[in-house]
Write an enzyme that holds these catalytic residues in place. Structure first.
Site, PDB file in Angstrom:
ATOM      1  CG  ASP A 168      -2.072   1.086   1.122  1.00 30.79           C
ATOM      2  OD1 ASP A 168      -1.455   2.254   0.443  1.00 30.79           O
ATOM      3  OD2 ASP A 168      -3.088   0.951   1.681  1.00 30.79           O
ATOM      4  CB  CYS A 227     -13.749  -9.726  -0.022  1.00 36.07           C
ATOM      5  SG  CYS A 227     -14.039 -11.770   0.113  1.00 36.07           S
ATOM      6  NE  ARG A 229     -17.218  -1.874  -5.021  1.00 38.63           N
ATOM      7  CZ  ARG A 229     -17.901  -2.127  -3.940  1.00 38.63           C
ATOM      8  NH1 ARG A 229     -17.620  -3.452  -3.399  1.00 38.63           N
ATOM      9  NH2 ARG A 229     -18.589  -1.435  -3.301  1.00 38.63           N
ATOM     10  CG  ASP A 253     -18.150 -11.066  -1.633  1.00 38.08           C
ATOM     11  OD1 ASP A 253     -19.295 -11.734  -1.604  1.00 38.08           O
ATOM     12  OD2 ASP A 253     -18.379 -10.038  -1.209  1.00 38.08           O
ATOM     13  CD  GLU A 258     -20.994  -7.312  -7.869  1.00 43.97           C
ATOM     14  OE1 GLU A 258     -21.736  -6.722  -7.252  1.00 43.97           O
ATOM     15  OE2 GLU A 258     -19.552  -7.324  -7.428  1.00 43.97           O
ATOM     16  CG  HIS A 276     -21.002  -7.457  -3.691  1.00 40.47           C
ATOM     17  ND1 HIS A 276     -20.941  -6.409  -4.637  1.00 40.47           N
ATOM     18  CD2 HIS A 276     -20.840  -6.839  -2.357  1.00 40.47           C
ATOM     19  CE1 HIS A 276     -20.348  -5.509  -4.066  1.00 40.47           C
ATOM     20  NE2 HIS A 276     -20.069  -5.904  -2.857  1.00 40.47           N
ATOM     21  CG  LEU A 277     -22.955 -13.404  -0.063  1.00 39.05           C
ATOM     22  CD1 LEU A 277     -23.139 -14.732   0.399  1.00 39.05           C
ATOM     23  CD2 LEU A 277     -24.358 -12.496   0.183  1.00 39.05           C
ATOM     24  N   GLY A 278     -19.716  -9.627   1.225  1.00 40.14           N
ATOM     25  CA  GLY A 278     -18.979  -9.218   2.246  1.00 40.14           C
ATOM     26  C   GLY A 278     -19.733  -8.604   3.207  1.00 40.14           C
ATOM     27  CB  ALA A 279     -21.358  -5.259   3.339  1.00 36.00           C
TER      28      ALA A 279
END
Ligand code: NAD
Ligand code: MLT
Length: 521
Positions: A168, A227, A229, A253, A258, A276-279
């Site tokens: 990063d 997980c 984007r 994810d 999508e 897309h279940l991360g949240a």
């Protein structure tokens, strides 16, 4: 007032909205259907399912706020909303832990073939040999993007006795050290890791950042997790790498489209997927729904919206003077952060009597411009100082009110081995870049600019332009600054299109060129 909720959100959030407004929940609308009904509404609340496109925004004549119950705002045309004066707000923290836990769940499922074994047993097969797994203890986890989710993933993986290495470029080494995480460049992370998980936002820079050349240098047998984007990892390249068994498995994810109907990845046994279940946990959904409902109520009351992404809380009397410099400062911040990747100090200098006023908004805009380079659109005027503080970035502000020079703002970044600065101002009604690293220039900014430092001698500019010509890249503007006492000049080329790293490398290779960057504004 009327609030439209066009994706499912938790009841707790709906109750808060209903306490002050008429709320309509209508999910599964097409773009046309939403554009047709949006003129009736004062607020729109969404998750990731609704795409808030320009036609919808253009039709939204009463809309004051788009509230995103979640982090990513890549499903909203934020510039279009900003142009229309619609606040876009999100909830950056409510689902961090859920996303991190899902990442861990995916990593473990991947190591132990849990989805495949589950499907096999339910199809009445007792196949123990086929699903030999591997331990994660002692393995190296490479994290790309060490923000909120990345850090929570790291902490949890450390407790599972994994070694963490992270890339990063926007995180100070000291912060990583405090977390017990080794920071390295992307190449090192990709080469050393047994598991690679990405946690960056989707930006111009991160789109496709893991593609064929990156897979080629990874350890054979590496496992990949996304997980964050869809699109950060090139899906076709991933399919090729898994099919060649270079990557032994992937857990996804999120997808470019999508749902990812027809994607070849869905056909590959070693690729495990979730929609897309991360949240998608009860806790996160309550947190983001309550948070966004409060933001919507604040906006509809005319109070300040603390997680607004696109609009600063400026008093209208101060706005007249400073408004043009807000955009300039954000652009200069973005430019300086593209020129200087590693910094721990931001200096904002105001030159001219016009700045004998409250310039905090301009400073915030500069900060937002700088940080958005690494954080994407989730950084806003409110959270920018906090993010800078967390990242241990010092902010200095100074004013020279008595001057014969043009009214201008300079953003300087310094730290590590270099410091860079960009000065800008207004000429007539138009933005101008007036100095780069203190060298005087006069440039009308364009979407793409190449900025190169080079020796002040013959046979440098021509070869650089020829490289672009050979690549069919049109130069629509050009300027070369006077040389400084070190005999270094700065060349700025306004170009009409993207320029690849390979082409920039060719320019860097011209004898006498010190460096060359593509700047996007
Ligand atoms: P964040 O802004 O806190 O962290 C992102 C990090 O990425 C920052 O530290 C930034 O410095 C780093 N970064 C930016 N550009 C980079 C680059 N080119 N190379 C390396 N690092 C770079 O965001 P967050 O809240 O941690 O969210 C991370 C991602 O996860 C986002 O894309 C978000 O939308 C996504 N997310 C997904 C789900 C889900 O349901 N799957 C849930 C929550 C968040
Ligand atoms: C987010 O950006 O917050 C996540 O993708 C979760 C969601 O879909 O809301």
């Amino acid at each position: 007032m009327k609030v439209l909720v066009s994706d499912p959100i938790a009841e707790e959030g709906l109750e808060i909205l209903k306490s002050e407004h008429e709320v309509h929940v209508r999910t599964g609308l097409t773009e046309e259907e939403l554009a047709e009904i949006i003129p009736e509404y004062d607020a729109l609340v969404i998750r990731s399912g609704t795409k808030v496109t320009e036609p919808i925004i253009n039709a939204a004549d009463r809309l004051k706020i788009i509230g995103r119950a979640g982090v990513g705002v890549d499903n909203i045309d934020v510039p279009a909303a900003t142009r229309k004066g619609i606040i876009v707000a999100n909830t950056p923290e409510g689902n961090t832990i859920s996303a991190a836990e899902h990442t861990l769940a995916m990593m473990l499922a991947l190591s132990r073939n849990i989805p495949q074994a589950n499907a096999s047993l339910k199809a009445n097969r007792w196949d123990r040999k086929r699903f030999m797994g591997s331990e994660i203890r002692g393995k190296i986890l490479g994290i790309v993007g060490l923000g909120r989710v990345g850090i929570e993933v790291a902490k949890r993986a450390q407790s599972l006795e994994m070694d963490i290495i992270a890339y990063d470029p926007f995180i100070p080494a000291q912060r990583a050290k405090e977390l017990g995480i080794k920071l390295a460049d992307l190449e090192t992370v990709l080469k050393q890791a047994d598991y690679i998980t990405v946690h960056t936002p989707l930006t111009d820079e991160t789109r496709g950042m893991i593609s064929d050349p990156q897979f080629a240098i990874m350890k054979p047998g590496v496992r990949i997790i996304n997980c964050a984007r869809g699109g950060i990892i090139d899906e076709d390249a991933l399919a090729r790498a898994v099919n060649k068994n270079h990557v032994s498995g992937a857990a996804l994810d999120v997808f470019v489209n999508e749902p990812p109907t027809g994607s070849p990845l869905l056909e590959i046994e070693n690729v495990i997927v979730t929609p897309h279940l991360g949240a998608s946990t009860a806790e996160a959904q309550v947190a983001v729904a309550v948070d966004i409902a409060k933001q919507v109520l604040a906006a509809l009351r005319g109070d300040s919206v603390t997680s607004a992404i696109n609009l600063p809380p400026v008093r209208s009397d101060a706005m007249t003077v400073i408004a043009p410099y807000i955009d300039i400062a954000e652009m200069l911040g973005s430019m300086s952060a593209q020129l200087c990747r590693s910094f721990d100090e931001i200096e904002i200098e105001y030159t001219g009597s016009i700045f004998d006023t409250d310039v905090r908004m301009i400073t915030l805009a500069a900060l937002k411009g700088v940080l958005a380079q690494s954080m994407g659109p989730t950084v806003n005027y409110v959270n920018a100082p906090e993010i800078a503080k967390e990242r241990k970035i010092r902010i200095k502000e100074s004013k020279s009110l008595e001057t014969d020079e043009l009214q201008s703002v300079t953003i300087g970044l310094s730290g590590g081995i270099e410091s860079r600065s960009v000065t800008g101002g207004l000429v007539g009604d138009g933005m101008r870049i007036l100095k780069i690293d203190g060298h005087r220039v006069d440039i009308v900014p364009s979407r793409y600019m190449i900025i190169a430092r080079h020796e002040n001698r013959p046979n440098i500019i021509g070869p650089c332009c020829m490289i672009l010509g050979r690549e069919n890249i049109n130069i629509s503007g050009m300027q070369v600054s006077e040389a400084g006492i070190d005999n270094i000049s700065i060349m700025i080329l306004n170009v009409d299109s993207e320029v690849s790293d390979a082409v920039l490398d060719k320019i860097r290779g011209v004898d006498g060129v010190n460096d060359s960057e593509l700047i996007r504004v």
